[in-house]
Design a protein around this motif. Structure first.
Motif, PDB file in Angstrom:
ATOM      1  N   GLN A 186       0.862  -1.419  -0.245  1.00  0.00           N
ATOM      2  CA  GLN A 186      -0.159   0.242  -0.027  1.00  0.00           C
ATOM      3  C   GLN A 186       0.724   1.108   0.060  1.00  0.00           C
ATOM      4  N   THR A 187       0.631   2.265  -1.145  1.00  0.00           N
ATOM      5  CA  THR A 187       1.479   3.489  -0.715  1.00  0.00           C
ATOM      6  C   THR A 187       1.557   4.304   0.250  1.00  0.00           C
ATOM      7  N   SER A 188       0.417   4.050   1.257  1.00  0.00           N
ATOM      8  CA  SER A 188       0.624   4.423   2.223  1.00  0.00           C
ATOM      9  C   SER A 188       1.069   3.741   3.362  1.00  0.00           C
TER      10      SER A 188
END
Length: 194
Positions: A3-5
């Motif tokens: 996930q980019t987060s």
């Protein structure tokens, strides 16, 4: 799926950071400073340009400046060929740094003194902001002269430097902690001036 987060610095790690490259804190590959903390990625200990310029410096100090010329020019040529120059929206480069190789008889007179000056300038450019400069100045024996001329100017701009002075034959090295001298049972001697 990554996930980019999860990335604390997306501009460095991005969505392509692989979990298989992540290592535990007790792993010998664990780095305690960015940009690849806790990563098994290889990281540079010494750059090739450093090797070339160290060899060139040794040759110059041995009086073999002609042999140092192609080494220094190799580093300069890489900079000339860089495709990473900052560009404007229309594709033109922002600046023309006018980088050229040293060409004895054309744009310079290649003596030992000039070669030494060229090498020192090249190290200053090549390793700017990488933390080598002070150690270069110490190795060349010009740290006090250079630092004190810097302080003379900066004292007029920054009040916290009013008392700044670099003492030759003392400030090139930090003091050895007293407990280390004691642990060595007299083998270690304190650095000069401390």
């Amino acid at each position: 799926i990554f996930q980019t987060s999860w990335a604390r610095a997306p501009q460095i790690y991005g969505p392509h950071l692989s979990m298989k490259e992540t290592v535990l804190p007790d792993d010998p590959a664990f780095k305690k400073f960015p940009p690849f903390m806790s990563s098994g990625k290889n990281w540079a200990i010494i750059r090739y340009a450093d090797v070339l310029l160290f060899k060139a410096e040794a040759l110059i100090e041995l009086g073999r400046a002609q042999e140092a010329l192609p080494l220094i020019n190799q580093v300069r040529q890489r900079a000339i060929n860089s495709e990473s120059l900052l560009k404007q929206a229309n594709g033109n480069t922002i600046s023309n740094y006018k980088i050229d190789t040293y060409k004895p008889g054309v744009n310079c007179t290649w003596t030992v003194d000039f070669a030494r000056q060229a090498l020192r300038f090249e190290r200053r450019l090549e390793f700017a902001m990488e933390g080598y400069r002070f150690f270069d100045l110490v190795r060349w024996g010009i740290a006090a002269e250079y630092m004190n001329s810097y302080f003379a100017i900066e004292k007029t701009r920054k009040p916290h430097l009013l008392d700044a002075v670099f003492k030759k034959n003392r400030d090139e090295y930090l003091p050895i902690p007293l407990n280390q001298i004691n642990f060595s049972k007299g083998l270690y001697k304190q650095n000069t001036g401390w």
